[in-house]
Write a protein that holds these residues in place. Structure first.
Motif, PDB file in Angstrom:
ATOM      1  N   ALA A 207       0.864  -1.178   0.000  1.00 35.37           N
ATOM      2  CA  ALA A 207       0.000   0.000   0.000  1.00 35.37           C
ATOM      3  C   ALA A 207       0.903   1.232   0.000  1.00 35.37           C
ATOM      4  O   ALA A 207       2.124   1.123   0.179  1.00 35.37           O
ATOM      5  CB  ALA A 207      -0.904  -0.011   1.229  1.00 35.37           C
ATOM      6  N   MET A 208       0.319   2.404  -0.208  1.00 36.20           N
ATOM      7  CA  MET A 208       1.111   3.634  -0.242  1.00 36.20           C
ATOM      8  C   MET A 208       0.504   4.619   0.760  1.00 36.20           C
ATOM      9  O   MET A 208      -0.654   5.021   0.634  1.00 36.20           O
ATOM     10  CB  MET A 208       1.135   4.218  -1.653  1.00 36.20           C
ATOM     11  CG  MET A 208       1.750   3.278  -2.675  1.00 36.20           C
ATOM     12  SD  MET A 208       2.013   4.003  -4.314  1.00 36.20           S
ATOM     13  CE  MET A 208       0.312   4.277  -4.850  1.00 36.20           C
ATOM     14  N   VAL A 209       1.308   4.984   1.749  1.00 38.59           N
ATOM     15  CA  VAL A 209       0.857   5.830   2.849  1.00 38.59           C
ATOM     16  C   VAL A 209       1.513   7.202   2.728  1.00 38.59           C
ATOM     17  O   VAL A 209       2.738   7.308   2.629  1.00 38.59           O
ATOM     18  CB  VAL A 209       1.212   5.200   4.212  1.00 38.59           C
ATOM     19  CG1 VAL A 209       0.699   6.067   5.353  1.00 38.59           C
ATOM     20  CG2 VAL A 209       0.636   3.787   4.308  1.00 38.59           C
ATOM     21  N   MET A 217       4.432  16.760   2.116  1.00 39.03           N
ATOM     22  CA  MET A 217       3.597  15.565   2.114  1.00 39.03           C
ATOM     23  C   MET A 217       4.380  14.476   1.388  1.00 39.03           C
ATOM     24  O   MET A 217       4.697  14.614   0.195  1.00 39.03           O
ATOM     25  CB  MET A 217       2.276  15.850   1.410  1.00 39.03           C
ATOM     26  CG  MET A 217       1.233  14.765   1.553  1.00 39.03           C
ATOM     27  SD  MET A 217       0.653  14.596   3.256  1.00 39.03           S
ATOM     28  CE  MET A 217      -0.855  13.648   3.013  1.00 39.03           C
ATOM     29  N   VAL A 218       4.695  13.407   2.110  1.00 40.88           N
ATOM     30  CA  VAL A 218       5.598  12.384   1.596  1.00 40.88           C
ATOM     31  C   VAL A 218       4.873  11.042   1.530  1.00 40.88           C
ATOM     32  O   VAL A 218       4.223  10.613   2.489  1.00 40.88           O
ATOM     33  CB  VAL A 218       6.854  12.269   2.483  1.00 40.88           C
ATOM     34  CG1 VAL A 218       7.763  11.145   1.985  1.00 40.88           C
ATOM     35  CG2 VAL A 218       7.611  13.597   2.493  1.00 40.88           C
ATOM     36  N   LEU A 219       5.018  10.385   0.404  1.00 43.16           N
ATOM     37  CA  LEU A 219       4.396   9.096   0.151  1.00 43.16           C
ATOM     38  C   LEU A 219       5.458   8.004   0.282  1.00 43.16           C
ATOM     39  O   LEU A 219       6.558   8.133  -0.268  1.00 43.16           O
ATOM     40  CB  LEU A 219       3.804   9.093  -1.257  1.00 43.16           C
ATOM     41  CG  LEU A 219       2.926   7.914  -1.694  1.00 43.16           C
ATOM     42  CD1 LEU A 219       1.690   7.800  -0.817  1.00 43.16           C
ATOM     43  CD2 LEU A 219       2.535   8.105  -3.159  1.00 43.16           C
ATOM     44  N   ARG A 220       5.116   6.941   1.017  1.00 45.87           N
ATOM     45  CA  ARG A 220       6.037   5.822   1.197  1.00 45.87           C
ATOM     46  C   ARG A 220       5.271   4.503   1.047  1.00 45.87           C
ATOM     47  O   ARG A 220       4.077   4.433   1.367  1.00 45.87           O
ATOM     48  CB  ARG A 220       6.704   5.865   2.578  1.00 45.87           C
ATOM     49  CG  ARG A 220       7.623   7.078   2.791  1.00 45.87           C
ATOM     50  CD  ARG A 220       8.279   7.022   4.163  1.00 45.87           C
ATOM     51  NE  ARG A 220       9.089   8.198   4.440  1.00 45.87           N
ATOM     52  CZ  ARG A 220      10.369   8.331   4.107  1.00 45.87           C
ATOM     53  NH1 ARG A 220      10.982   7.341   3.475  1.00 45.87           N
ATOM     54  NH2 ARG A 220      11.043   9.431   4.399  1.00 45.87           N
ATOM     55  N   PRO A 221       5.947   3.456   0.591  1.00 44.85           N
ATOM     56  CA  PRO A 221       5.280   2.160   0.464  1.00 44.85           C
ATOM     57  C   PRO A 221       5.216   1.436   1.807  1.00 44.85           C
ATOM     58  O   PRO A 221       6.090   1.605   2.656  1.00 44.85           O
ATOM     59  CB  PRO A 221       6.191   1.402  -0.512  1.00 44.85           C
ATOM     60  CG  PRO A 221       7.559   1.966  -0.243  1.00 44.85           C
ATOM     61  CD  PRO A 221       7.349   3.416   0.133  1.00 44.85           C
TER      62      PRO A 221
END
Length: 234
Positions: A207-209, A217-221
């Protein structure tokens, strides 16, 4: 579980759990970036912010919607991203819908960014969270994009019914205006494989949080366990 499907403009307040859906193509591209080894993705507020971040961090990879542009390394296309070296690097992403939707709910306690390629992992995380309320943000076409709504409805169904068949949801996405525009070359910065890549269900096991890290705003798996290892949905 209470479930809502809203467009970006319909968001009156930060939800408890937000699932921001952009199938064609922001969060398919993001998933491909992580699959190719990207460390994290910074969701930029504007093209100017994306360029400013790139200027401060020349080793970062900046991408945008539409045609190639000075200062950007590539465009928002999963097919084209496959040839870009993002291993161990930070990606800066600015798109017209997906990144806007994620930034609109940046104050939410949990923000997931999703598309068909991470559908099951997203549903698994929602099952694990067991939230009373989930808001799906349908980002395209002012909340009317059928590919995004179909994906959101599919993930919502998978959250409670793990055996849900994807076929009808994929058909709607394949027949959407966005799919037609990509296939017909109406949009710029497109690879011939883009539509097919956007319609691959559960290609990736994470998923990507998205979360605020400082001012960004940072997206991480977040890799999820195999469904066989998960307790059955009751």
């Amino acid at each position: 579980m209470g479930i809502r499907f809203l467009g970006i403009a319909d968001l009156a307040e930060a939800p408890c759990v937000a699932v921001v859906v952009d199938v064609m193509r922001a969060f398919t591209v993001a998933a491909w970036a992580f699959a190719q080894g990207a460390e994290k993705i910074v969701l930029a507020e504007s093209l100017d912010e994306a360029l400013a971040l790139k200027a401060r961090h020349p080793d970062w990879v900046a991408l945008k919607d539409g045609p190639p542009a000075p200062g950007f390394d590539t465009v928002n296309s999963p097919g084209l991203l496959r040839s870009v070296d993002v291993g161990g690097r930070t990606v800066v992403q600015k798109t017209t819908a997906g990144t806007v939707g994620a930034l609109a709910v940046k104050e939410a306690p949990l923000v997931l960014c999703a598309s068909f390629v991470v559908a099951e992992a997203t549903a698994q995380l929602l099952r694990t969270r067991k939230s009373d309320s989930v808001t799906f943000v349908v980002t395209g076409d002012d909340g009317q994009a059928d590919e995004d709504l179909a994906c959101a409805q599919y993930i919502a169904r998978r959250t409670t019914e793990a055996g849900t068949d994807a076929a009808e949801f994929l058909r709607r996405a394949a027949e959407s205006r966005a799919a037609a525009e990509l296939a017909q070359g109406v949009r710029q910065g497109v690879h011939p494989d883009d539509v097919a890549l956007c319609l691959e269900v559960d290609r990736f096991p994470f998923a990507m949080v998205a979360a605020l890290e400082g001012s960004l705003m940072v997206l991480r798996p977040r890799t999820m366990p195999s469904p066989a290892d998960e307790d059955p949905v009751r």
